[in-house]
Write an enzyme that holds these catalytic residues in place. Structure first.
Site, short mmCIF file in Angstrom:
data_model
loop_
_atom_site.label_atom_id
_atom_site.label_comp_id
_atom_site.label_asym_id
_atom_site.label_seq_id
_atom_site.Cartn_x
_atom_site.Cartn_y
_atom_site.Cartn_z
N GLU A 208 0.99 -1.42 -0.23
CA GLU A 208 0.08 -0.03 -0.31
C GLU A 208 0.52 1.17 -0.16
O GLU A 208 1.88 1.07 1.10
CB GLU A 208 -0.77 0.28 1.42
N CYS B 288 -12.48 4.34 0.42
CA CYS B 288 -13.21 4.59 1.21
C CYS B 288 -13.14 4.66 2.30
O CYS B 288 -13.86 5.30 3.19
CB CYS B 288 -13.70 2.83 1.21
N LYS C 135 -20.06 10.04 5.03
CA LYS C 135 -20.84 9.35 5.63
C LYS C 135 -20.70 10.14 7.67
O LYS C 135 -21.71 11.34 7.89
CB LYS C 135 -21.13 7.70 6.61
N GLY D 264 -22.72 15.32 -12.91
CA GLY D 264 -22.59 14.45 -12.49
C GLY D 264 -24.04 14.28 -10.84
O GLY D 264 -23.66 14.52 -10.03
N GLY E 66 -25.18 11.41 -9.96
CA GLY E 66 -25.09 10.47 -9.37
C GLY E 66 -25.02 9.68 -8.03
O GLY E 66 -24.46 11.15 -7.02
N GLU F 273 -26.96 17.42 -14.77
CA GLU F 273 -26.51 15.71 -15.20
C GLU F 273 -26.73 15.73 -17.04
O GLU F 273 -27.49 16.02 -17.48
CB GLU F 273 -27.16 14.97 -14.57
N GLY G 158 -17.84 9.89 -11.88
CA GLY G 158 -18.19 8.26 -11.38
C GLY G 158 -16.28 8.48 -11.90
O GLY G 158 -15.36 9.03 -11.31
N ALA H 263 -18.00 -0.71 -1.86
CA ALA H 263 -16.45 -1.23 -1.33
C ALA H 263 -17.28 -2.82 -0.36
O ALA H 263 -16.80 -3.28 -0.56
CB ALA H 263 -16.83 -0.62 0.14
N HIS I 249 -42.63 -4.73 15.82
CA HIS I 249 -43.49 -3.09 16.03
C HIS I 249 -43.57 -2.11 16.59
O HIS I 249 -43.27 -2.35 17.91
CB HIS I 249 -45.20 -3.45 15.26
#
Length: 463
Positions: A35, A44, A53, A178, A180, A201, A270, A319, A442
């Site tokens: 790496e 990621c 996130k 984009g 996406g 887009e 992309g 990922a 529920h």
């Protein structure tokens, strides 16, 4: 082991690579992972899924506080944005998780070879100044941002997803090129924090590859949230002057051009496989027209002893797909039977609400034969109603003859978590009736999946 340094050498420590290395080591193989980044985890963990996130989650709270959701629940606040702290908690999440992989490497005795890896032969790789030989080599080098021809990304005014996570202040106007997943997620972050956001887009609808109904509904919801969309529109040029950008856009089908001024432009059209610099030719390998490495069902390349997984091979660049392939390839190398069911790979967009799907879209399913479709609106789900999360629906697509579930599509605040149930059901070959007659707790959002499954045969209870 003859004169090999390792049984397995994995090139790349992203979700596919690090998982492959850990699994190979668990199976008793002497394993190394090359790496070039200073930290493990690939795109990621470092500049992709995880930091985005962290910003999405924090910006959601800010938005709920600023735009009345908290007030509806009797919580009166006047939020103040502290962007430095928001960035700080993002960096902290990344640091903890990348450090966690380093710990797992040590625990499982995976050797981390630090540096850029390039083939010197069919079973030899140069990493930094060191050349090593391995009986099996797994290429897991991932992908990088696809550039827009004629547009230079400076990570200040014109940014990739990496730069969009690091902006030091909220832009006045952000243009996202984009529509996406990545563009919508990062556009959402900055819109919530106060930016005007325009998404350009090329296609006539956002989220290519997703179910048609989901694409339309998502567009409607995001418009309501303040994102502006220019669909069927192409960007023909971008110039930067004095820290501002001017975009020239025109209809995709041709027509009059117009200009848009922006403080920040996010290029998210992309990703492309990372194969440059690997010296694949020295190993006797070549890429296909899309720059991907072709593999067989077991992840073998055309050269015996060389395997490939993740974003560098055909299939969705996700990922979790890479992780599953990482486990499977390690098991295949160890003589076991590692397989990935590529028909059941979920996709999630972490906007608000979340958007998720697994299996076939309604359009694709209809091309294969007769289908039955059941839908249930989140507005009629008691938990979503109580939580002030009325947007979205669950859609179950089943084969008209066998009732086997072919696809499930969800727009809901926790769609990403809900989709796991659908994926698992499909992995077991479930029918819509199997889901409909499974008792769901529920009140939960997941009851909407049960109701949509019941709707396939025309018997939902709550609508």
């Amino acid at each position: 082991m003859a004169d090999y340094d390792f049984d397995v050498l994995v090139i790349g420590a992203g979700p596919g690579g690090y998982v492959a290395a850990i699994r190979a080591a668990q199976l008793g193989l002497k394993t190394a992972c090359a790496e070039s980044r200073e930290t493990l985890g690939g795109t990621c963990l470092n500049v992709g899924c995880i930091p985005s996130k962290a910003m999405l989650h924090a910006s959601e709270y800010f938005d709920h506080a600023a735009n009345g959701t908290f007030a509806k629940m009797g919580i009166k606040v006047t939020p103040e944005l502290d962007l430095d702290t928001m960035h700080g908690q993002r960096k902290d999440a990344v640091k903890q998780l990348t450090g966690g992989i380093e710990f797992l490497f040590k625990k499982n005795k995976v050797e981390w070879l630090k540096g850029h890896a390039a083939f010197t032969g069919k079973d030899s790789v140069k990493v930094g100044d060191r050349t090593v030989r391995a009986k099996n080599i797994v290429i897991a080098t991932g992908s990088s941002v696809t550039p827009l021809p004629g547009v230079t990304i400076d990570e200040k005014t014109i940014v990739s997803s990496t730069g969009a996570l690091e902006l030091p202040k909220v832009p006045g106007h952000m243009v996202v090129i984009g529509g996406g997943v990545i563009g919508l997620e990062l556009g959402s972050v900055w819109r919530r924090l106060g930016a005007k956001v325009t998404v350009v887009e090329f296609l006539d609808q956002i989220l290519p590859g997703f179910d048609g109904e989901v694409r339309k509904e998502s567009n409607k919801i995001m418009k309501k949230q303040g994102l502006e969309f220019k669909l069927s529109t192409k960007v023909t040029g971008v110039t930067v002057s004095g820290g501002k950008a001017t975009l020239t856009v025109e209809p995709s089908a041709g027509g009059a051009a117009e200009t848009i001024e922006a403080d920040t432009v996010l290029v998210s059209i992309g990703r492309k496989p990372n194969t440059d610099g690997l010296a694949l030719d020295k190993a006797g390998l070549a890429t296909n027209q899309r720059g991907q490495i072709e593999i067989d069902h077991d992840f073998r390349t055309a050269v015996p002893g060389i395997w490939a997984i993740g974003d560098v091979v055909p299939g969705p660049m996700l990922a979790h797909k890479a992780e599953d392939e990482g486990i499977a390839v390690a098991e295949n190398i160890a003589g076991q039977h590692g397989i990935v069911n590529h028909d059941v790979i979920p996709s999630v967009v972490y906007t608000w609400p979340e958007i998720a799907g697994v299996g076939l879209t309604e359009e694709a399913a209809k091309e294969r034969g007769d289908v039955k479709v059941g839908k249930f609106p989140m507005l009629a789900n008691s938990r979503a109603k109580t939580n002030h999360e009325p947007d979205g629906f669950v859609k179950v697509i089943a084969d008209a003859k066998t009732d086997r579930v072919l696809g499930v599509w969800i727009i809901a605040s926790v769609a990403g978590t809900m989709i796991a149930q659908a994926a698992q059901a499909m992995e077991f070959g479930a029918t819509s009736e199997d889901i409909a007659y499974t008792c769901h707790a529920h009140p939960t959002h997941s009851e909407a999946i049960k109701e949509a499954a019941m709707a396939v045969t025309g018997k939902p209870i709550h609508i």
